[in-house]
Design a protein around this motif. Structure first.
Motif, PDB file in Angstrom:
ATOM      1  N   VAL A 163       0.844  -1.199   0.000  1.00 30.62           N
ATOM      2  CA  VAL A 163       0.000   0.000   0.000  1.00 30.62           C
ATOM      3  C   VAL A 163       0.875   1.244   0.000  1.00 30.62           C
ATOM      4  N   SER A 164       1.941   1.227   0.792  1.00 32.79           N
ATOM      5  CA  SER A 164       2.842   2.373   0.887  1.00 32.79           C
ATOM      6  C   SER A 164       3.549   2.645  -0.442  1.00 32.79           C
ATOM      7  N   LEU A 165       3.930   1.605  -1.143  1.00 31.87           N
ATOM      8  CA  LEU A 165       4.566   1.798  -2.447  1.00 31.87           C
ATOM      9  C   LEU A 165       3.625   2.538  -3.405  1.00 31.87           C
ATOM     10  N   ASN A 166       2.339   2.196  -3.351  1.00 32.13           N
ATOM     11  CA  ASN A 166       1.362   2.885  -4.194  1.00 32.13           C
ATOM     12  C   ASN A 166       1.202   4.346  -3.767  1.00 32.13           C
ATOM     13  N   SER A 167       1.100   4.570  -2.456  1.00 31.99           N
ATOM     14  CA  SER A 167       0.959   5.942  -1.952  1.00 31.99           C
ATOM     15  C   SER A 167       2.166   6.785  -2.341  1.00 31.99           C
ATOM     16  N   GLY A 168       3.357   6.229  -2.154  1.00 29.86           N
ATOM     17  CA  GLY A 168       4.572   6.976  -2.450  1.00 29.86           C
ATOM     18  C   GLY A 168       4.702   7.325  -3.921  1.00 29.86           C
ATOM     19  N   ALA A 169       4.403   6.368  -4.791  1.00 28.96           N
ATOM     20  CA  ALA A 169       4.506   6.616  -6.229  1.00 28.96           C
ATOM     21  C   ALA A 169       3.518   7.687  -6.662  1.00 28.96           C
ATOM     22  N   ALA A 170       2.281   7.603  -6.153  1.00 26.95           N
ATOM     23  CA  ALA A 170       1.265   8.583  -6.530  1.00 26.95           C
ATOM     24  C   ALA A 170       1.600   9.967  -5.990  1.00 26.95           C
ATOM     25  N   ALA A 171       2.016  10.035  -4.734  1.00 29.33           N
ATOM     26  CA  ALA A 171       2.369  11.324  -4.148  1.00 29.33           C
ATOM     27  C   ALA A 171       3.574  11.930  -4.863  1.00 29.33           C
ATOM     28  N   GLY A 172       4.557  11.103  -5.186  1.00 29.78           N
ATOM     29  CA  GLY A 172       5.739  11.597  -5.874  1.00 29.78           C
ATOM     30  C   GLY A 172       5.403  12.189  -7.231  1.00 29.78           C
ATOM     31  N   GLU A 173       4.540  11.521  -7.989  1.00 23.76           N
ATOM     32  CA  GLU A 173       4.153  12.029  -9.299  1.00 23.76           C
ATOM     33  C   GLU A 173       3.389  13.349  -9.167  1.00 23.76           C
ATOM     34  N   ALA A 174       2.495  13.421  -8.180  1.00 24.48           N
ATOM     35  CA  ALA A 174       1.738  14.659  -7.977  1.00 24.48           C
ATOM     36  C   ALA A 174       2.656  15.805  -7.564  1.00 24.48           C
ATOM     37  N   LEU A 175       3.659  15.513  -6.758  1.00 24.20           N
ATOM     38  CA  LEU A 175       4.611  16.542  -6.343  1.00 24.20           C
ATOM     39  C   LEU A 175       5.448  17.025  -7.527  1.00 24.20           C
ATOM     40  N   ARG A 176       5.819  16.113  -8.428  1.00 24.96           N
ATOM     41  CA  ARG A 176       6.538  16.522  -9.638  1.00 24.96           C
ATOM     42  C   ARG A 176       5.662  17.445 -10.489  1.00 24.96           C
ATOM     43  N   GLN A 177       4.383  17.098 -10.604  1.00 25.69           N
ATOM     44  CA  GLN A 177       3.462  17.947 -11.351  1.00 25.69           C
ATOM     45  C   GLN A 177       3.368  19.337 -10.724  1.00 25.69           C
ATOM     46  N   ALA A 178       3.520  19.389  -9.403  1.00 28.55           N
ATOM     47  CA  ALA A 178       3.438  20.662  -8.689  1.00 28.55           C
ATOM     48  C   ALA A 178       4.743  21.454  -8.742  1.00 28.55           C
ATOM     49  N   GLY A 179       5.792  20.881  -9.351  1.00 27.22           N
ATOM     50  CA  GLY A 179       7.024  21.621  -9.558  1.00 27.22           C
ATOM     51  C   GLY A 179       8.152  21.329  -8.590  1.00 27.22           C
ATOM     52  N   TYR A 180       8.015  20.299  -7.752  1.00 26.23           N
ATOM     53  CA  TYR A 180       9.073  19.962  -6.806  1.00 26.23           C
ATOM     54  C   TYR A 180      10.090  19.017  -7.453  1.00 26.23           C
ATOM     55  N   ALA A 181      11.310  19.035  -6.933  1.00 25.79           N
ATOM     56  CA  ALA A 181      12.334  18.063  -7.311  1.00 25.79           C
ATOM     57  C   ALA A 181      12.189  16.875  -6.376  1.00 25.79           C
ATOM     58  N   VAL A 182      11.756  15.755  -6.913  1.00 26.73           N
ATOM     59  CA  VAL A 182      11.315  14.626  -6.086  1.00 26.73           C
ATOM     60  C   VAL A 182      12.274  13.449  -6.203  1.00 26.73           C
ATOM     61  N   THR A 183      12.590  12.849  -5.041  1.00 23.78           N
ATOM     62  CA  THR A 183      13.323  11.590  -4.982  1.00 23.78           C
ATOM     63  C   THR A 183      12.475  10.582  -4.219  1.00 23.78           C
ATOM     64  N   LEU A 184      12.315   9.394  -4.760  1.00 27.23           N
ATOM     65  CA  LEU A 184      11.596   8.313  -4.076  1.00 27.23           C
ATOM     66  C   LEU A 184      12.602   7.440  -3.340  1.00 27.23           C
ATOM     67  N   LEU A 185      12.326   7.161  -2.077  1.00 25.15           N
ATOM     68  CA  LEU A 185      13.248   6.361  -1.273  1.00 25.15           C
ATOM     69  C   LEU A 185      12.495   5.222  -0.607  1.00 25.15           C
ATOM     70  N   ASP A 186      12.821   4.000  -1.013  1.00 29.08           N
ATOM     71  CA  ASP A 186      12.256   2.797  -0.390  1.00 29.08           C
ATOM     72  C   ASP A 186      13.024   2.550   0.907  1.00 29.08           C
ATOM     73  N   VAL A 187      12.310   2.584   2.022  1.00 32.48           N
ATOM     74  CA  VAL A 187      12.959   2.567   3.339  1.00 32.48           C
ATOM     75  C   VAL A 187      13.360   1.151   3.721  1.00 32.48           C
ATOM     76  N   ASP A 188      14.616   1.008   4.091  1.00 37.69           N
ATOM     77  CA  ASP A 188      15.174  -0.276   4.508  1.00 37.69           C
ATOM     78  C   ASP A 188      15.227  -0.336   6.027  1.00 37.69           C
ATOM     79  N   ARG A 189      15.211  -1.549   6.569  1.00 30.79           N
ATOM     80  CA  ARG A 189      15.262  -1.688   8.029  1.00 30.79           C
ATOM     81  C   ARG A 189      16.652  -1.396   8.587  1.00 30.79           C
ATOM     82  N   ASP A 190      17.637  -1.351   7.746  1.00 31.71           N
ATOM     83  CA  ASP A 190      18.996  -0.981   8.140  1.00 31.71           C
ATOM     84  C   ASP A 190      19.006   0.527   8.392  1.00 31.71           C
ATOM     85  N   VAL A 191      18.991   0.926   9.661  1.00 30.40           N
ATOM     86  CA  VAL A 191      18.839   2.336  10.010  1.00 30.40           C
ATOM     87  C   VAL A 191      20.000   3.163   9.480  1.00 30.40           C
ATOM     88  N   ALA A 192      21.229   2.649   9.611  1.00 32.41           N
ATOM     89  CA  ALA A 192      22.395   3.390   9.124  1.00 32.41           C
ATOM     90  C   ALA A 192      22.314   3.598   7.621  1.00 32.41           C
TER      91      ALA A 192
END
Length: 302
Positions: A18-47
């Motif tokens: 579900v989060s992957l879908n939310s992130g992809a959709a939000a990222g595309e909408a933010l690009r349409q709004a003129g932001y410089a967008v990076t998508l980051l898939d969060v890993d459990r490795d905190v460092a």
């Protein structure tokens, strides 16, 4: 120069897809709004996560994570330490809202009706001594109806056997409230509207939420004006009582007489067909405008 926004998505909870879908959709909408967008898939490795996030040099972090570690204050705490502004609620409100017993204590303190409930161990649920039927069994801190089971007189099904419950040693057992499923998005301190959710499933479960044709969203909900207004009032009060910011979504049941608060989602779905964006659009706020508002009001508790 365009503001840099890093969208956190995916993660490692039961709501990763579900989060992957939310992130992809939000990222595309933010690009349409003129932001410089990076998508980051969060890993459990905190460092590794901190290193990857630092490399993107964000001005704002858009939190599109759902479920544990993304919605429960954990990731918010890391972002607070890094002094990075982020969307949605802060670490304390996120932690309280995600923990169902804690959230219900807050609701009761503010006179927000909730269903009768207890915290029980698995043995008492299996022995059916926790509560008389009908009741609902829920994990204490999962979202998207993960692990939720309704036990009625018409079914002999129990939510788990002695060894197959992966969500902790205790569960919430809650009186089942028959009636209508309503949800209210809150943006800032203002309700966006009221949606009724209709499904052929026994309840609004994970498949009803996300499978094609699993449910229908009726916007605005066809309920009496006083019920509509009361649902919005309770949802804004719950948002404020928990200390939420940005956007939240309150889920309620209406039994024909009383509205009961089920829970508040501090990280509601963020595709253009999700419940909150649907309500926002009905209120005249496009999806790009919605995510823009979230970015421009982002903050941290550093």
């Amino acid at each position: 120069m365009s503001k840099r926004v890093t969208v956190l998505m995916g993660g490692f909870s039961t709501e990763r897809a579900v989060s992957l879908n939310s992130g992809a959709a939000a990222g595309e909408a933010l690009r349409q709004a003129g932001y410089a967008v990076t998508l980051l898939d969060v890993d459990r490795d905190v460092a590794a996560f901190i290193a990857a996030l630092t490399q993107t040099r964000p001005d704002v972090v858009f939190n599109a994570l759902h479920g544990r570690f993304g919605e429960d204050g954990a990731i918010q705490g890391i972002l607070d330490i890094m002094a990075l502004p982020y969307t949605h609620s802060g670490r304390l409100a996120s932690a309280i809202a995600m923990d169902k017993p804690s959230a219900k204590l807050v609701f009761e303190r503010f006179a927000i009706p909730v269903a009768p409930h207890i915290i029980a161990d698995r043995a008492s649920v299996l022995a059916e001594t926790a509560m008389a039927r009908p009741y609902v069994v829920k994990p204490l801190d999962e979202g998207s109806s993960v692990g939720v089971t309704i036990v009625t007189d018409e079914t002999n099904d129990l939510p788990f056997s002695r060894d197959d419950w992966p969500y902790g040693r205790q569960v919430m057992v809650e009186r089942f409230i028959p009636g209508r499923e309503l949800t209210v998005g809150v943006l800032g301190d203002k309700a966006l509207g009221v949606t009724e959710i209709v499904t052929d499933h026994r309840f609004y479960d994970y498949d009803a939420k996300y499978a094609q044709g699993g449910s229908r969203h009726i916007v605005p909900a066809p309920v009496p004006p006083e019920v509509f207004a009361r649902a919005q009032e309770l949802s804004v009060l719950a948002h404020q009582a928990l200390g939420c910011r940005g956007v939240s979504r309150a889920d309620l049941r209406f039994d024909g007489e009383t509205l009961y608060m089920l829970e508040v989602n501090t990280q509601p779905g963020m595709t253009d067909t999700s419940l909150v964006p649907e309500q926002a659009l009905h209120a005249g706020i496009s999806f790009p405008d919605l995510v823009t508002w979230l970015v421009e009001t982002a903050q941290c508790d550093a």
